[in-house]
Every structure is written in structure tokens, then in C-alpha cells.
Design a protein around this motif. Structure first.
Motif, PDB file in Angstrom:
ATOM      1  N   UNK A 178       4.696 -26.636  -8.548  1.00 38.73           N
ATOM      2  CA  UNK A 178       3.179 -27.029  -8.969  1.00 38.73           C
ATOM      3  C   UNK A 178       3.037 -27.799 -10.257  1.00 38.73           C
ATOM      4  N   UNK A 179       3.487 -27.004 -11.373  1.00 39.01           N
ATOM      5  CA  UNK A 179       3.751 -27.706 -12.952  1.00 39.01           C
ATOM      6  C   UNK A 179       4.237 -28.726 -13.088  1.00 39.01           C
ATOM      7  N   UNK A 180       5.304 -28.915 -12.244  1.00 41.11           N
ATOM      8  CA  UNK A 180       6.210 -30.211 -12.623  1.00 41.11           C
ATOM      9  C   UNK A 180       5.573 -31.504 -11.858  1.00 41.11           C
ATOM     10  N   UNK A 181       5.137 -31.128 -10.862  1.00 40.46           N
ATOM     11  CA  UNK A 181       4.180 -32.179 -10.161  1.00 40.46           C
ATOM     12  C   UNK A 181       3.095 -32.768 -11.002  1.00 40.46           C
ATOM     13  N   UNK A 182       2.237 -31.887 -11.443  1.00 37.52           N
ATOM     14  CA  UNK A 182       1.133 -32.239 -12.191  1.00 37.52           C
ATOM     15  C   UNK A 182       1.291 -32.862 -13.268  1.00 37.52           C
ATOM     16  N   UNK A 185       2.183 -36.476 -12.410  1.00 42.13           N
ATOM     17  CA  UNK A 185       1.092 -37.193 -11.918  1.00 42.13           C
ATOM     18  C   UNK A 185       0.416 -37.406 -13.059  1.00 42.13           C
ATOM     19  N   UNK A 186      -0.096 -36.810 -14.135  1.00 39.32           N
ATOM     20  CA  UNK A 186      -0.747 -36.779 -15.366  1.00 39.32           C
ATOM     21  C   UNK A 186      -0.254 -37.797 -16.217  1.00 39.32           C
ATOM     22  N   UNK A 192       1.669 -42.449 -19.965  1.00 38.65           N
ATOM     23  CA  UNK A 192       2.606 -42.135 -21.114  1.00 38.65           C
ATOM     24  C   UNK A 192       3.980 -42.689 -21.002  1.00 38.65           C
ATOM     25  N   UNK A 193       4.423 -42.990 -22.324  1.00 37.63           N
ATOM     26  CA  UNK A 193       5.667 -43.574 -22.549  1.00 37.63           C
ATOM     27  C   UNK A 193       6.828 -42.813 -21.910  1.00 37.63           C
ATOM     28  N   UNK A 194       7.777 -43.252 -21.156  1.00 35.45           N
ATOM     29  CA  UNK A 194       8.842 -42.479 -20.880  1.00 35.45           C
ATOM     30  C   UNK A 194       9.439 -42.752 -19.410  1.00 35.45           C
ATOM     31  N   UNK A 195      10.527 -42.613 -18.922  1.00 34.87           N
ATOM     32  CA  UNK A 195      10.976 -42.976 -17.641  1.00 34.87           C
ATOM     33  C   UNK A 195      10.545 -41.794 -16.726  1.00 34.87           C
ATOM     34  N   UNK A 196       9.337 -41.843 -16.469  1.00 37.11           N
ATOM     35  CA  UNK A 196       8.738 -40.685 -15.535  1.00 37.11           C
ATOM     36  C   UNK A 196       9.283 -40.825 -14.098  1.00 37.11           C
ATOM     37  N   UNK A 197       9.374 -42.102 -13.592  1.00 33.13           N
ATOM     38  CA  UNK A 197       9.735 -42.460 -12.355  1.00 33.13           C
ATOM     39  C   UNK A 197      11.354 -42.065 -12.075  1.00 33.13           C
ATOM     40  N   UNK A 232      12.176 -30.462 -19.627  1.00 28.29           N
ATOM     41  CA  UNK A 232      12.296 -31.740 -20.132  1.00 28.29           C
ATOM     42  C   UNK A 232      11.129 -32.791 -20.024  1.00 28.29           C
ATOM     43  N   UNK A 233      10.161 -32.651 -18.923  1.00 30.23           N
ATOM     44  CA  UNK A 233       9.069 -33.186 -18.941  1.00 30.23           C
ATOM     45  C   UNK A 233       8.226 -33.050 -20.115  1.00 30.23           C
ATOM     46  N   UNK A 234       8.179 -31.522 -20.395  1.00 27.58           N
ATOM     47  CA  UNK A 234       7.164 -31.047 -21.595  1.00 27.58           C
ATOM     48  C   UNK A 234       7.560 -31.591 -22.939  1.00 27.58           C
ATOM     49  N   UNK A 235       9.192 -31.625 -23.337  1.00 29.21           N
ATOM     50  CA  UNK A 235       9.888 -32.235 -24.230  1.00 29.21           C
ATOM     51  C   UNK A 235       9.301 -33.781 -24.593  1.00 29.21           C
TER      52      UNK A 235
END
Length: 405
Positions: A178-182, A185-186, A192-197, A232-235
């Protein structure tokens, strides 16, 4: 060695050496065991049935057998042989068919929970003395339940502990998912910059690996990988905040991608420093236009044909899509330089999406390489967005399905 308590089955049923050893162990240790509650033993056997190799119907048959033992406790000095007829046993096993009941009786014998004590003619009965006490009985011996009561209790505790550990691991994995998905999504909604895909593709690949009935080890391994992805997402978000704060990072502030509240989902990104008609020979290197990233699921719904070129005929992540795009690029005759230019201008993910779209419309395109170069040039001058191309393919597919329906 005492041989009177070793019994072989009647008729064509064979006996194994393992059964002989279990009968011998029961005979030798029976007198040393203390009394135990028969229903507690049944509950322990039911909890440990996976370790014992029996099924729920086997437990139902064992429950019926135990119900024919008149006392509430198994005692070492008691007659632990029950001798119900098949009809009586079937009725107490909730009307279980005889064929099914015989199969589960065999499983109980193989599991070492009961022992067959067959008479000379295979009948089940008890012979009583003049005082009315049972002198000898033939049927099913429940002595193994008394002998193995402690072992069954330990097995039940192990199973319950494993179930509790599995439940806790599943809860932790659900929360982490749930944390990673949200977070993803946010980040995508706020651009937000970054390779979120790529992060989203990794997340979807992890979710697809979750088995329908996982073990504790499998859940813990997936949980560890999901926690690493969350970190990794939080960083990445923290690095973006540091880059956006001049008091923390004094590097030159790059062009900010503003999320306007427009109704159009396929809004163009802000232009790069290179304007239309600009001089490419200038010392200032032109910045490529940044395209929006789209969910992998949306891309695959619009361009399903590229899935056939993924690893094992499927695409589960952005990495798989980019690998498939290289194969398709070669198949359609797109030169490596044309694809490299597309990757540099559009980005590797969007270039792969463009190739997938061209594959869907390949029968209407004369030169796939020339078409890709044209899209790359239009993207470079800020006149191209992948969104309308994807939606056109998606709408065409939806219209085709409605007409077919």
C-alpha cells in the motif's frame, strides 16, 4: 520381544515394515504414557494434519472413531480398540461413502494414528468374559494417539506458530504494498522528477510474483524486496526535495515541470531550451522535451501485440517492454541509429512505447524507420505527445470490441 501386539491386516491388504515398527513402538511405550484428553489429541492431530499427510475427511473419520471410545481420556490401562461397523462409522462420519471412508482409514494407518487389529475373518467385534469385561477386541486400535500425544501437541504448536508468522508477514507485505503504490501514484500525479515508470514496473512485477497460497519464506522474500523498493522511492523523493531547496543544494535550478489543473490528460510538457528553428551549432546544448510517462498497463492494453515479443511471450515490467522494443525495432527494419535518437530525445521508456504503437499500425505504415524519425523530430521541437497516439489505439480497440460484441 513381545509379539502378541503385532498385527497384520486381513485379506489382500499388505503390511509395511514401517507399520510393524510403529506397532512395536506403541507396544513398548504404552505403559509409560499418562492419560490424555481424547478430544485434545484430536484437536492437535487436526491442527497438524498437513504435517501428518492427512486431509480434513481423514480427521472426520478419526473423530468418528474416537467417539466410539466411551471414556473422555485415553488411559494406558484401558482397552483402546474400537470396533464399529462400516454403517455405524459412516453415520458418525456425516454419511461419508464407504469407498471414501476406507481410503481415509488407510491414510490414518499410514500416518501412524491408528492400527488395524483384524480378526481371523476380518470382522470387527469384542469378546467378553463372564463378568462382562472385554476380553479381546478386533477393530481399530487408538493406542498410537495415546503414545504420540506429546508429539502431536508439539507438531500442532509448530503449525500454529507458522500460521501466525505467515499472517504477520502477509500483513506487513500488504502494508508495504500500500505504501509503495501510494508513493508511486503521488509521484506520478504531481509529476515528481525521476524514473517512476521503472519503479512502477518493478512494483507490478513484485505483485505478480505473489503466489495464491504462499509460504512464510516466499512472503518474507517478497516483503524484503518490497521494502527495498519503498526505500528507493523514498530516497528519490528526498533527493528531489533537496534539489528543489536552494538552501540545501546550490546547484543550478533546472526547469520545473508544473502540474497545471487542466482537464486534458495529455498536456504537453514545457518546451526545452531549443526553440523551433534554433541553431543546433550553438554552444548551448539543446534540452530534449520531456514526455509524460504512462502506466504500463495502459500501454499494454493499447498495444497488446508487443507482448508476444517479451520474455517468455509476456511483459511484466518496463524492462521487459524495452527489451521487446529492441526485438521489434530490428524486425520492422528500424535502424539502430534511428532508435538511439528516439531514446535520447523521448527517453528509453517512451521510445519503447512509440515502437509498440508503430507495431500496432505497422500494416498502415510504409517505413517504420522513417515514421519513428519523424516522431523523434516532432518530439524534439515540442510538437509530439505519445498520449493521443495511445488513446487513439485504445479507442480503436474498444470500438472494434463493441462492434464484435
Amino acid at each position: 520381544m513381545e509379539t502378541g501386539n503385532i498385527s497384520t491386516p486381513f485379506g489382500r491388504r499388505s503390511v509395511s515394515l514401517a507399520e510393524i515398527r510403529r506397532q512395536r513402538a506403541v507396544s513398548e511405550s504404552k505403559a509409560a504414557e499418562r492419560s490424555v484428553d481424547k478430544w485434545k489429541v484430536l484437536r492437535d492431530a487436526s491442527a497438524a494434519m498437513t504435517l501428518l499427510g492427512i486431509h480434513s475427511n481423514s480427521v472426520a473419520v478419526l473423530d468418528a472413531l474416537i467417539s466410539f471410545y466411551p471414556e473422555s481420556e485415553f488411559r494406558p490401562d484401558a482397552q483402546l480398540i474400537v470396533f464399529p461397523s462400516n454403517m455405524q462409522l459412516s453415520l458418525r462420519a456425516h454419511g461419508m461413502p464407504n469407498s471414501t471412508m476406507r481410503r481415509h482409514l488407510a491414510l490414518l494407518v499410514d500416518a501412524g494414528l491408528i492400527i488395524r487389529k483384524d480378526s481371523a475373518n476380518g470382522k470387527r467385534y469384542a469378546r467378553k468374559d463372564k463378568s462382562g469385561s472385554v476380553e479381546s477386541a478386533f477393530g481399530f486400535d487408538l493406542s498410537p494417539l495415546l503414545v504420540r500425544a506429546g508429539e502431536l501437541a508439539t507438531m500442532a504448536q509448530e503449525v500454529m506458530a507458522e500460521r501466525a508468522a505467515l499472517r504477520r508477514a502477509k500483513e506487513s507485505l500488504t502494508i508495504c504494498r500500500r505504501d509503495v503504490r501510494k508513493l508511486i501514484t503521488a509521484a506520478l500525479e504531481e509529476e515528481a522528477p525521476g524514473n517512476w515508470s521503472l519503479i512502477e514496473g518493478t512494483y507490478l512485477a513484485l505483485v505478480q510474483r505473489i503466489p495464491r497460497s504462499p509460504t512464510v519464506t516466499e512472503v518474507r522474500e517478497l516483503l524484503e524486496e518490497m521494502r527495498m523498493l519503498k526505500e528507493e522511492a523514498l530516497n528519490l523523493l528526498e533527493d528531489n526535495e533537496n534539489d528543489a531547496n536552494p538552501s540545501i543544494n546550490h546547484a543550478p535550478i533546472e526547469q520545473h515541470i508544473q502540474n497545471s489543473k487542466t482537464e486534458s490528460f495529455f498536456e504537453f510538457e514545457p518546451r526545452s531550451g531549443k526553440e523551433r528553428g534554433g541553431n543546433l551549432s550553438d554552444n548551448i546544448e539543446p534540452q530534449r522535451s520531456q514526455l509524460k510517462s504512462f502506466p504500463l498497463g495502459l500501454v499494454l492494453r493499447a498495444c497488446p501485440e508487443i507482448c508476444d515479443y517479451g520474455p517468455n511471450g509476456a511483459i511484466a515490467s518496463w524492462r521487459d517492454l524495452m527489451s521487446a522494443a529492441v526485438v521489434v525495432r530490428s524486425m520492422m527494419g528500424v535502424s539502430p541509429s534511428a532508435y538511439q535518437d528516439a531514446c535520447e530525445i523521448m527517453g528509453a521508456e517512451n521510445a519503447a512505447v512509440a515502437v509498440a504503437c508503430i507495431l500496432e499500425r505497422n500494416n498502415m505504415i510504409n517505413s517504420a524507420g522513417g515514421y519513428l524519425r519523424n516522431l523523434t523530430h516532432r518530439c524534439e521541437i515540442g510538437e509530439f505527445s505519445i498520449g493521443p497516439m495511445l488513446m487513439a489505439l485504445l479507442n480503436a480497440r474498444s470500438d472494434g470490441q463493441r462492434r464484435a460484441g
